[in-house]
Motif scaffolding. Structure first.
Motif, PDB file in Angstrom:
ATOM      1  N   GLY A 289      24.263  68.800  52.386  1.00 39.33           N
ATOM      2  CA  GLY A 289      25.350  69.629  51.790  1.00 39.33           C
ATOM      3  C   GLY A 289      26.609  69.940  52.684  1.00 39.33           C
ATOM      4  O   GLY A 289      27.289  70.721  52.073  1.00 39.33           O
ATOM      5  N   HIS A 290      26.651  69.526  53.789  1.00 42.67           N
ATOM      6  CA  HIS A 290      27.769  69.973  54.740  1.00 42.67           C
ATOM      7  C   HIS A 290      28.967  69.099  54.463  1.00 42.67           C
ATOM      8  O   HIS A 290      29.834  69.429  54.846  1.00 42.67           O
ATOM      9  CB  HIS A 290      27.321  69.692  56.302  1.00 42.67           C
ATOM     10  CG  HIS A 290      26.291  70.932  56.659  1.00 42.67           C
ATOM     11  ND1 HIS A 290      25.051  70.895  56.321  1.00 42.67           N
ATOM     12  CD2 HIS A 290      26.517  71.524  57.555  1.00 42.67           C
ATOM     13  CE1 HIS A 290      24.440  71.642  57.026  1.00 42.67           C
ATOM     14  NE2 HIS A 290      25.190  72.342  57.592  1.00 42.67           N
ATOM     15  N   GLN A 291      28.769  68.205  53.630  1.00 44.31           N
ATOM     16  CA  GLN A 291      30.087  67.298  53.355  1.00 44.31           C
ATOM     17  C   GLN A 291      29.863  67.181  51.562  1.00 44.31           C
ATOM     18  O   GLN A 291      28.523  66.780  51.173  1.00 44.31           O
ATOM     19  CB  GLN A 291      30.312  65.973  53.737  1.00 44.31           C
ATOM     20  CG  GLN A 291      31.098  66.095  55.011  1.00 44.31           C
ATOM     21  CD  GLN A 291      31.810  64.632  55.606  1.00 44.31           C
ATOM     22  OE1 GLN A 291      32.405  64.210  54.689  1.00 44.31           O
ATOM     23  NE2 GLN A 291      31.754  64.409  56.618  1.00 44.31           N
ATOM     24  N   ALA A 292      30.613  67.215  50.834  1.00 46.91           N
ATOM     25  CA  ALA A 292      30.693  66.927  49.477  1.00 46.91           C
ATOM     26  C   ALA A 292      31.189  65.373  49.008  1.00 46.91           C
ATOM     27  O   ALA A 292      32.125  65.243  49.317  1.00 46.91           O
ATOM     28  CB  ALA A 292      31.497  68.002  48.373  1.00 46.91           C
TER      29      ALA A 292
ATOM     30  N   GLY B 252      19.098  70.042  57.660  1.00 43.43           N
ATOM     31  CA  GLY B 252      18.911  70.103  56.304  1.00 43.43           C
ATOM     32  C   GLY B 252      18.715  68.898  55.862  1.00 43.43           C
ATOM     33  O   GLY B 252      18.332  68.444  54.645  1.00 43.43           O
ATOM     34  N   ALA B 253      19.366  67.712  56.157  1.00 46.57           N
ATOM     35  CA  ALA B 253      19.123  66.253  55.916  1.00 46.57           C
ATOM     36  C   ALA B 253      17.699  66.036  55.821  1.00 46.57           C
ATOM     37  O   ALA B 253      16.962  65.443  54.969  1.00 46.57           O
ATOM     38  CB  ALA B 253      19.762  65.138  56.582  1.00 46.57           C
TER      39      ALA B 253
ATOM     40  N   LEU C  20      26.963  48.353  48.524  1.00 40.71           N
ATOM     41  CA  LEU C  20      26.029  49.021  49.111  1.00 40.71           C
ATOM     42  C   LEU C  20      26.436  50.158  50.215  1.00 40.71           C
ATOM     43  O   LEU C  20      26.343  49.627  51.461  1.00 40.71           O
ATOM     44  CB  LEU C  20      24.936  47.895  49.744  1.00 40.71           C
ATOM     45  CG  LEU C  20      24.293  46.983  48.749  1.00 40.71           C
ATOM     46  CD1 LEU C  20      23.308  45.985  49.430  1.00 40.71           C
ATOM     47  CD2 LEU C  20      23.281  47.658  47.862  1.00 40.71           C
ATOM     48  N   PRO C  21      27.009  51.070  49.877  1.00 39.91           N
ATOM     49  CA  PRO C  21      27.634  51.995  50.773  1.00 39.91           C
ATOM     50  C   PRO C  21      26.217  52.689  51.546  1.00 39.91           C
ATOM     51  O   PRO C  21      25.378  52.581  51.076  1.00 39.91           O
ATOM     52  CB  PRO C  21      28.184  53.128  50.246  1.00 39.91           C
ATOM     53  CG  PRO C  21      28.272  52.437  48.632  1.00 39.91           C
ATOM     54  CD  PRO C  21      27.186  51.484  48.464  1.00 39.91           C
ATOM     55  N   GLY C  22      26.637  52.943  52.528  1.00 35.63           N
ATOM     56  CA  GLY C  22      25.626  53.470  53.666  1.00 35.63           C
ATOM     57  C   GLY C  22      25.150  54.732  53.000  1.00 35.63           C
ATOM     58  O   GLY C  22      23.852  54.978  53.232  1.00 35.63           O
ATOM     59  N   SER C  23      25.756  55.602  52.424  1.00 32.44           N
ATOM     60  CA  SER C  23      25.212  56.769  51.820  1.00 32.44           C
ATOM     61  C   SER C  23      24.295  56.602  50.862  1.00 32.44           C
ATOM     62  O   SER C  23      23.358  57.297  50.697  1.00 32.44           O
ATOM     63  CB  SER C  23      26.550  57.616  51.225  1.00 32.44           C
ATOM     64  OG  SER C  23      27.439  57.897  52.144  1.00 32.44           O
ATOM     65  N   ASP C  24      24.377  55.518  50.194  1.00 32.03           N
ATOM     66  CA  ASP C  24      23.315  55.075  49.133  1.00 32.03           C
ATOM     67  C   ASP C  24      22.200  54.338  49.576  1.00 32.03           C
ATOM     68  O   ASP C  24      21.083  54.364  48.906  1.00 32.03           O
ATOM     69  CB  ASP C  24      23.975  54.217  47.999  1.00 32.03           C
ATOM     70  CG  ASP C  24      25.376  54.814  47.098  1.00 32.03           C
ATOM     71  OD1 ASP C  24      25.283  55.900  47.224  1.00 32.03           O
ATOM     72  OD2 ASP C  24      25.991  54.163  46.623  1.00 32.03           O
ATOM     73  N   LEU C  25      22.349  53.948  50.899  1.00 29.21           N
ATOM     74  CA  LEU C  25      21.106  53.299  51.548  1.00 29.21           C
ATOM     75  C   LEU C  25      19.983  54.040  52.121  1.00 29.21           C
ATOM     76  O   LEU C  25      18.920  53.895  52.318  1.00 29.21           O
ATOM     77  CB  LEU C  25      21.712  52.316  52.270  1.00 29.21           C
ATOM     78  CG  LEU C  25      22.152  51.001  51.828  1.00 29.21           C
ATOM     79  CD1 LEU C  25      22.595  50.122  52.635  1.00 29.21           C
ATOM     80  CD2 LEU C  25      21.308  50.317  50.674  1.00 29.21           C
ATOM     81  N   VAL C  26      20.579  55.492  52.359  1.00 30.57           N
ATOM     82  CA  VAL C  26      19.843  56.334  53.036  1.00 30.57           C
ATOM     83  C   VAL C  26      18.353  56.648  52.427  1.00 30.57           C
ATOM     84  O   VAL C  26      17.227  56.629  53.033  1.00 30.57           O
ATOM     85  CB  VAL C  26      20.459  57.818  53.180  1.00 30.57           C
ATOM     86  CG1 VAL C  26      19.542  59.025  53.936  1.00 30.57           C
ATOM     87  CG2 VAL C  26      21.862  57.713  54.137  1.00 30.57           C
TER      88      VAL C  26
ATOM     89  N   GLY D 241      26.617  59.810  55.174  1.00 25.12           N
ATOM     90  CA  GLY D 241      25.381  59.939  54.581  1.00 25.12           C
ATOM     91  C   GLY D 241      24.515  61.201  54.742  1.00 25.12           C
ATOM     92  O   GLY D 241      23.825  61.820  53.889  1.00 25.12           O
ATOM     93  N   VAL D 242      24.270  61.406  56.080  1.00 25.99           N
ATOM     94  CA  VAL D 242      23.645  62.374  56.388  1.00 25.99           C
ATOM     95  C   VAL D 242      23.912  63.761  56.041  1.00 25.99           C
ATOM     96  O   VAL D 242      23.287  64.631  55.663  1.00 25.99           O
ATOM     97  CB  VAL D 242      23.232  62.501  57.905  1.00 25.99           C
ATOM     98  CG1 VAL D 242      22.515  63.701  58.625  1.00 25.99           C
ATOM     99  CG2 VAL D 242      22.248  61.297  58.379  1.00 25.99           C
ATOM    100  N   GLU D 243      25.399  63.957  56.154  1.00 27.58           N
ATOM    101  CA  GLU D 243      26.021  65.410  55.701  1.00 27.58           C
ATOM    102  C   GLU D 243      26.045  65.359  54.144  1.00 27.58           C
ATOM    103  O   GLU D 243      26.102  66.584  53.853  1.00 27.58           O
ATOM    104  CB  GLU D 243      27.240  65.504  56.392  1.00 27.58           C
ATOM    105  CG  GLU D 243      27.197  65.350  57.800  1.00 27.58           C
ATOM    106  CD  GLU D 243      28.655  65.694  58.542  1.00 27.58           C
ATOM    107  OE1 GLU D 243      28.962  66.847  58.921  1.00 27.58           O
ATOM    108  OE2 GLU D 243      29.312  64.723  58.554  1.00 27.58           O
ATOM    109  N   PHE D 244      26.002  64.313  53.456  1.00 29.46           N
ATOM    110  CA  PHE D 244      25.796  64.331  52.009  1.00 29.46           C
ATOM    111  C   PHE D 244      24.443  65.028  51.793  1.00 29.46           C
ATOM    112  O   PHE D 244      24.503  66.020  50.673  1.00 29.46           O
ATOM    113  CB  PHE D 244      26.044  63.054  51.439  1.00 29.46           C
ATOM    114  CG  PHE D 244      27.564  62.649  51.500  1.00 29.46           C
ATOM    115  CD1 PHE D 244      28.659  63.500  51.632  1.00 29.46           C
ATOM    116  CD2 PHE D 244      27.892  61.035  51.351  1.00 29.46           C
ATOM    117  CE1 PHE D 244      30.243  62.792  51.707  1.00 29.46           C
ATOM    118  CE2 PHE D 244      29.226  60.788  51.500  1.00 29.46           C
ATOM    119  CZ  PHE D 244      30.196  61.497  51.589  1.00 29.46           C
TER     120      PHE D 244
END
Length: 250
Positions: free
Chosen positions: A199-202, A116-117, A84-90, A193-196
């Motif tokens: 689009g500010h991080q890939a 953007g997020a 459960l990565p934080g990026s997948d929980l957003v 997760g927010v920057e993913f």
């Protein structure tokens, strides 16, 4: 799975996504805050060396597994855990907040990334409502005056969700303070997760994540910064493996 550091013990509190989101929804329904951390090997390295980080982590209400090594260690200890990565929980967390009619604040990254997020979430999550969007200054102290001012702004919104994108250990320390100063807010440490979303991080492609090689993809994207970090992570694996085996025997 339980991780021990001197007098501090940290346990995975929610082994799967359904149980976590059910608990989050229950907290939202009661207008009750929480702090959610996603533990990984890098955190374990930092926890061994940083007493303040251990104190902040012990204050987290919910701790889930972020990273396949945590999943493997849990299995060795005889316990199941879902990745459960934080990026997948957003997105799931924001859907839960929207279902409860609560605003979603964000702290970390840059103003452009936060906006953007927020725009992405507004397009993806029916009923999404943006709260405070706070890009902290350089050298941000997660327990200093700027953090306290940010928490006052978030607390003034009443019950809600706050996504923290500061990286460890700052985000967990900010969440721990938030539990005191904004007790109706659910704080989730989501790292990049927010920057993913903005689009500010890939992020690594899905197929790379599926073969448990996201760490290598990230290391190659920023080798001077990340290869030493991952080397420190690999160095603690033998000791953590032995500790997990002992937990299974106990």
């Amino acid at each position: 799975m339980q991780f021990r550091f001197d007098q501090t013990s940290i346990r995975l509190t929610h082994p799967d996504r359904d149980g976590l989101l059910s608990d989050v929804a229950a907290h939202f329904a009661r207008g009750q805050g929480f702090a959610l951390a996603t533990i990984n090997l890098d955190h374990l390295v930092k926890l061994r060396a940083d007493p303040a980080f251990r104190t902040a982590y012990a204050a987290q209400d919910m701790v889930v597994a972020d990273g396949n090594p945590i999943i493997w260690l849990s299995a060795l200890a005889g316990e199941k855990a879902e990745l459960l990565p934080g990026s997948d929980l957003v997105l799931p967390l924001c859907r839960a907040a929207a279902a409860a009619g609560l605003p979603v604040s964000m702290l970390g990254a840059t103003e452009a990334a936060l906006q953007g997020a927020a725009d992405h979430l507004a397009a993806q999550v029916p009923g999404f409502r943006a709260g405070a969007l706070i890009a902290p200054p350089m050298g941000f102290d997660p327990e200093g005056p700027a953090a306290q001012a940010a928490l006052a702004e978030i607390a003034a919104l009443g019950p809600g969700l706050c996504l923290i994108a500061l990286g460890a250990p700052k985000q967990e320390r900010f969440a721990a303070l938030g539990r005191q100063l904004a007790p109706q807010t659910g704080f989730a440490s989501v790292g990049a997760g927010v920057e993913f979303l903005s689009g500010h991080q890939a992020r690594a492609p899905r197929w790379v994540r599926a073969i448990a090689m996201e760490w290598l993809w990230r290391a190659l994207s920023a080798p001077r910064r990340l290869i030493p970090r991952y080397a420190r992570c690999f160095a603690i694996l033998p000791g953590q493996t032995l500790a997990a085996w002992r937990q299974r025997r106990a």
